[in-house]
Design a protein around this motif. Sequence first.
Motif, PDB file in Angstrom:
ATOM      1  N   ARG A   1       0.780  -1.131   0.008  1.00 14.54           N
ATOM      2  CA  ARG A   1       0.090  -0.096  -0.097  1.00 14.54           C
ATOM      3  C   ARG A   1       0.789   1.250   0.150  1.00 14.54           C
ATOM      4  NH1 ARG A   1      -4.992   0.133   4.168  1.00 14.54           N
ATOM      5  NH2 ARG A   1      -5.390   1.774   2.803  1.00 14.54           N
ATOM      6  N   THR A   2       0.336   2.409  -0.546  1.00 13.56           N
ATOM      7  CA  THR A   2       0.976   3.520  -0.368  1.00 13.56           C
ATOM      8  C   THR A   2       0.684   4.283   0.929  1.00 13.56           C
ATOM      9  OG1 THR A   2      -0.727   4.937  -1.263  1.00 13.56           O
ATOM     10  CG2 THR A   2       0.973   3.962  -2.908  1.00 13.56           C
ATOM     11  N   LEU A   3       1.493   4.803   1.591  1.00 16.74           N
ATOM     12  CA  LEU A   3       1.217   5.435   2.876  1.00 16.74           C
ATOM     13  C   LEU A   3       0.004   6.645   2.562  1.00 16.74           C
ATOM     14  CD1 LEU A   3       1.521   6.194   5.777  1.00 16.74           C
ATOM     15  CD2 LEU A   3       3.459   7.624   5.106  1.00 16.74           C
ATOM     16  N   GLN A   4      -0.122   7.095   1.298  1.00 21.81           N
ATOM     17  CA  GLN A   4      -1.119   8.150   1.114  1.00 21.81           C
ATOM     18  C   GLN A   4      -2.443   7.323   1.149  1.00 21.81           C
ATOM     19  OE1 GLN A   4      -0.924  11.539   0.234  1.00 21.81           O
ATOM     20  NE2 GLN A   4      -3.175  11.335   0.784  1.00 21.81           N
ATOM     21  N   SER A   5      -2.518   6.073   0.732  1.00 19.47           N
ATOM     22  CA  SER A   5      -3.804   5.103   0.944  1.00 19.47           C
ATOM     23  C   SER A   5      -4.203   5.070   2.350  1.00 19.47           C
ATOM     24  CB  SER A   5      -3.696   3.878   0.037  1.00 19.47           C
ATOM     25  OG  SER A   5      -2.902   2.764   1.068  1.00 19.47           O
ATOM     26  N   ILE A   6      -3.221   4.953   3.151  1.00 18.74           N
ATOM     27  CA  ILE A   6      -3.460   4.949   4.478  1.00 18.74           C
ATOM     28  C   ILE A   6      -4.187   6.224   5.106  1.00 18.74           C
ATOM     29  CG2 ILE A   6      -2.763   4.294   6.992  1.00 18.74           C
ATOM     30  CD1 ILE A   6      -1.099   2.151   5.448  1.00 18.74           C
ATOM     31  N   LEU A   7      -3.515   7.258   4.907  1.00 16.11           N
ATOM     32  CA  LEU A   7      -3.797   8.366   5.183  1.00 16.11           C
ATOM     33  C   LEU A   7      -5.082   8.919   4.764  1.00 16.11           C
ATOM     34  CD1 LEU A   7      -0.486  10.473   4.455  1.00 16.11           C
ATOM     35  CD2 LEU A   7      -1.308   9.892   6.798  1.00 16.11           C
ATOM     36  N   ASP A   8      -5.373   8.594   3.409  1.00 16.42           N
ATOM     37  CA  ASP A   8      -6.748   8.678   3.002  1.00 16.42           C
ATOM     38  C   ASP A   8      -7.926   8.004   3.663  1.00 16.42           C
ATOM     39  OD1 ASP A   8      -5.753  10.830   1.024  1.00 16.42           O
ATOM     40  OD2 ASP A   8      -5.655   9.328  -0.571  1.00 16.42           O
TER      41      ASP A   8
END
Length: 139
Positions: free
Chosen positions: A100-107
Amino acid sequence: MDKKVYIEAGAHDGVFQSRSLQFKNNDDYYGILIEPYIETYKQCCVNREGGLCKVYNSALVPFDYKSNKINLELHPCTAMNSIIKAPSENYIQTIEVEARTLQSILDENNISVVEFMYLDAEGYETQILHGIDFKKNQI
């Protein structure tokens, strides 16, 4: 989110060599801990998950990584686990992990401001940073 947010990627068991442990019982903070190795992820859940923290069993990748899985090479010393391209006799097993990208977790968590970010990814820190949209997030 009304709390300050911290992220620890490479969280191990959430205690051993944890950079974010000081926030564990601090009601002012909410944590995102990310650990790809399943055994230490499970320990991290026991040690840290709850109302003040969420733990993910994932490996963080850049935006240009095209698969939703990645191979993780396991070392007999779990702190030495790594995502490597060529097998080595020092690694005892290869496992497949969610990528996963960290962005996907942030979102997913509606987070746009991160107070503290700790990265311990065995040399893959730059790739993790290439999975964050810095126009959307303040870190």
